[in-house]
Design a protein around this motif. Structure first.
Motif, PDB file in Angstrom:
ATOM      1  N   GLU A 132       2.673  11.198  -5.768  1.00 52.71           N
ATOM      2  CA  GLU A 132       3.659  11.918  -6.580  1.00 52.71           C
ATOM      3  C   GLU A 132       3.090  12.261  -7.952  1.00 52.71           C
ATOM      4  OE1 GLU A 132       7.011   9.337  -6.649  1.00 52.71           O
ATOM      5  OE2 GLU A 132       7.667   9.855  -4.618  1.00 52.71           O
ATOM      6  N   ARG A 133       2.324  11.333  -8.514  1.00 51.31           N
ATOM      7  CA  ARG A 133       1.749  11.549  -9.845  1.00 51.31           C
ATOM      8  C   ARG A 133       0.764  12.707  -9.864  1.00 51.31           C
ATOM      9  NH1 ARG A 133       3.260   9.493 -14.678  1.00 51.31           N
ATOM     10  NH2 ARG A 133       1.086   9.188 -15.287  1.00 51.31           N
ATOM     11  N   ILE A 134       0.031  12.897  -8.773  1.00 50.66           N
ATOM     12  CA  ILE A 134      -0.949  13.991  -8.748  1.00 50.66           C
ATOM     13  C   ILE A 134      -0.404  15.220  -8.014  1.00 50.66           C
ATOM     14  CG2 ILE A 134      -2.897  12.391  -8.902  1.00 50.66           C
ATOM     15  CD1 ILE A 134      -3.401  12.882  -5.925  1.00 50.66           C
ATOM     16  N   LYS A 135       0.911  15.213  -7.789  1.00 50.52           N
ATOM     17  CA  LYS A 135       1.626  16.373  -7.246  1.00 50.52           C
ATOM     18  C   LYS A 135       1.282  16.701  -5.796  1.00 50.52           C
ATOM     19  CE  LYS A 135       3.141  16.888 -11.457  1.00 50.52           C
ATOM     20  NZ  LYS A 135       4.477  16.356 -11.850  1.00 50.52           N
ATOM     21  N   VAL A 136       0.715  15.737  -5.061  1.00 49.39           N
ATOM     22  CA  VAL A 136       0.474  15.959  -3.635  1.00 49.39           C
ATOM     23  C   VAL A 136       1.757  15.728  -2.855  1.00 49.39           C
ATOM     24  CG1 VAL A 136      -0.757  15.117  -1.593  1.00 49.39           C
ATOM     25  CG2 VAL A 136      -1.970  15.403  -3.760  1.00 49.39           C
ATOM     26  N   LEU A 137       2.537  14.753  -3.301  1.00 44.86           N
ATOM     27  CA  LEU A 137       3.814  14.423  -2.670  1.00 44.86           C
ATOM     28  C   LEU A 137       4.925  14.745  -3.656  1.00 44.86           C
ATOM     29  CD1 LEU A 137       5.219  13.106  -0.210  1.00 44.86           C
ATOM     30  CD2 LEU A 137       5.001  10.916  -1.385  1.00 44.86           C
ATOM     31  N   LYS A 138       5.923  15.482  -3.196  1.00 45.25           N
ATOM     32  CA  LYS A 138       7.021  15.887  -4.083  1.00 45.25           C
ATOM     33  C   LYS A 138       8.317  15.213  -3.669  1.00 45.25           C
ATOM     34  CE  LYS A 138       4.910  20.391  -4.956  1.00 45.25           C
ATOM     35  NZ  LYS A 138       5.074  21.857  -4.899  1.00 45.25           N
TER      36      LYS A 138
ATOM     37  N   PHE B  52       0.835  -1.201   0.000  1.00 44.73           N
ATOM     38  CA  PHE B  52       0.000   0.000   0.000  1.00 44.73           C
ATOM     39  C   PHE B  52       0.872   1.254   0.000  1.00 44.73           C
ATOM     40  CE2 PHE B  52      -1.740   3.495   2.426  1.00 44.73           C
ATOM     41  CZ  PHE B  52      -3.018   3.663   1.933  1.00 44.73           C
ATOM     42  N   LYS B  53       1.863   1.275   0.873  1.00 50.76           N
ATOM     43  CA  LYS B  53       2.738   2.442   0.985  1.00 50.76           C
ATOM     44  C   LYS B  53       3.412   2.757  -0.343  1.00 50.76           C
ATOM     45  CE  LYS B  53       6.981   4.090   3.168  1.00 50.76           C
ATOM     46  NZ  LYS B  53       8.028   3.835   4.180  1.00 50.76           N
ATOM     47  N   GLU B  54       3.941   1.740  -0.996  1.00 55.76           N
ATOM     48  CA  GLU B  54       4.664   1.955  -2.254  1.00 55.76           C
ATOM     49  C   GLU B  54       3.743   2.515  -3.336  1.00 55.76           C
ATOM     50  OE1 GLU B  54       7.310  -0.658  -5.459  1.00 55.76           O
ATOM     51  OE2 GLU B  54       7.010  -1.389  -3.409  1.00 55.76           O
ATOM     52  N   ILE B  55       2.545   1.949  -3.444  1.00 55.76           N
ATOM     53  CA  ILE B  55       1.606   2.410  -4.470  1.00 55.76           C
ATOM     54  C   ILE B  55       1.076   3.801  -4.136  1.00 55.76           C
ATOM     55  CG2 ILE B  55      -0.616   1.943  -5.578  1.00 55.76           C
ATOM     56  CD1 ILE B  55      -0.038  -1.031  -5.213  1.00 55.76           C
ATOM     57  N   MET B  56       0.796   4.052  -2.855  1.00 56.43           N
ATOM     58  CA  MET B  56       0.284   5.363  -2.458  1.00 56.43           C
ATOM     59  C   MET B  56       1.330   6.450  -2.693  1.00 56.43           C
ATOM     60  SD  MET B  56      -2.202   7.221  -1.344  1.00 56.43           S
ATOM     61  CE  MET B  56      -3.459   6.243  -0.499  1.00 56.43           C
ATOM     62  N   GLU B  57       2.571   6.181  -2.353  1.00 56.46           N
ATOM     63  CA  GLU B  57       3.630   7.165  -2.592  1.00 56.46           C
ATOM     64  C   GLU B  57       3.710   7.527  -4.072  1.00 56.46           C
ATOM     65  OE1 GLU B  57       7.195   6.850   0.656  1.00 56.46           O
ATOM     66  OE2 GLU B  57       7.075   5.238  -0.817  1.00 56.46           O
ATOM     67  N   TYR B  58       3.718   6.508  -4.913  1.00 57.24           N
ATOM     68  CA  TYR B  58       3.792   6.740  -6.359  1.00 57.24           C
ATOM     69  C   TYR B  58       2.586   7.546  -6.838  1.00 57.24           C
ATOM     70  CZ  TYR B  58       3.649   5.784 -11.371  1.00 57.24           C
ATOM     71  OH  TYR B  58       3.572   5.912 -12.735  1.00 57.24           O
ATOM     72  N   SER B  59       1.397   7.188  -6.351  1.00 57.85           N
ATOM     73  CA  SER B  59       0.170   7.852  -6.797  1.00 57.85           C
ATOM     74  C   SER B  59       0.135   9.313  -6.365  1.00 57.85           C
ATOM     75  CB  SER B  59      -1.049   7.114  -6.238  1.00 57.85           C
ATOM     76  OG  SER B  59      -1.071   5.768  -6.670  1.00 57.85           O
TER      77      SER B  59
END
Length: 205
Positions: A199-205, A190-197
């Motif tokens: 980042e894709r929508i620019k919430v996490l940089k 979950f953590k790995e997929i959530m981090e990637y997701s």
């Protein structure tokens, strides 16, 4: 009866209506057939069968402040002038109060910060989640199988303004005894997929 009505209100026991083939209803027995042990069994996830999408839909209700969403894979329909796309806007129904949704959201945040979901923590992001470890029912329909589990982790982020909800389900994972849990098997995925997701929508940089 009130317990059963609450379960049904969250959409369990019926298809979500998503535009994909093969969706199942799940199993929610009529309360009139419940033996005395059913309420206790339901509290730990037994005597009921739900699909991952139904479960994710219910958790989205917590994330969005109390509305039961109608999942869809269609983002937008465009046709010529005067043509009916046949896919109108779906209305979402409020099924719990915003206060109740926020209370459960706080509990799910605590699961990740201080409980069994620590492996889902993401730096600089407040993650809400819940671990799951379920025994698999025996194929003969009686009892549950020892050593055959389904582990899961479901959650959403960020806590303050949820953008993405994810469910991870791992069927019959293997490992040393007493190490195969939702928090150890599914939460890291979950953590790995959530981090990637994020980042894709620019919430996490």
């Amino acid at each position: 009866r009130l317990y059963w009505e609450g379960i049904k209100q969250f959409g369990f026991g019926e298809r979500t209506g998503i535009e994909l083939p093969g969706e199942e209803n799940g199993i929610v027995h009529d309360y009139k057939t419940w033996p005395a042990s059913t309420i206790g069994a339901l509290a730990i996830g037994q005597s009921i069968s739900v699909t991952p999408l139904q479960l994710l839909r219910a958790v989205c209700t917590i994330a969005n402040g109390g509305y039961l969403v109608s999942p869809t894979i269609i983002k937008e329909v465009k046709l010529g002038e005067g043509q009916d796309p046949g896919h109108g806007e779906r209305e979402d129904d409020r099924i719990i109060s915003e206060e109740t949704a926020l209370s459960v959201r706080d509990m799910m945040l605590a699961v990740v910060e201080d409980g069994t979901g620590k492996n889902a923590q993401i730096e600089d992001i407040n993650v809400c989640g819940k671990t799951g470890t379920a025994e698999k029912a025996n194929q003969n329909g009686f009892g549950y199988s020892e050593g055959r589990n389904i582990t899961s982790f479901i959650g959403f982020a960020p806590y303050e303004d949820p953008e993405i909800a994810i469910i991870i389900v791992v069927d019959e994972p293997t490992g040393p005894e007493r190490t195969v849990w939702g928090g150890t098997v599914a939460a890291p995925v979950f953590k790995e997929i959530m981090e990637y997701s994020l980042e894709r929508i620019k919430v996490l940089k």
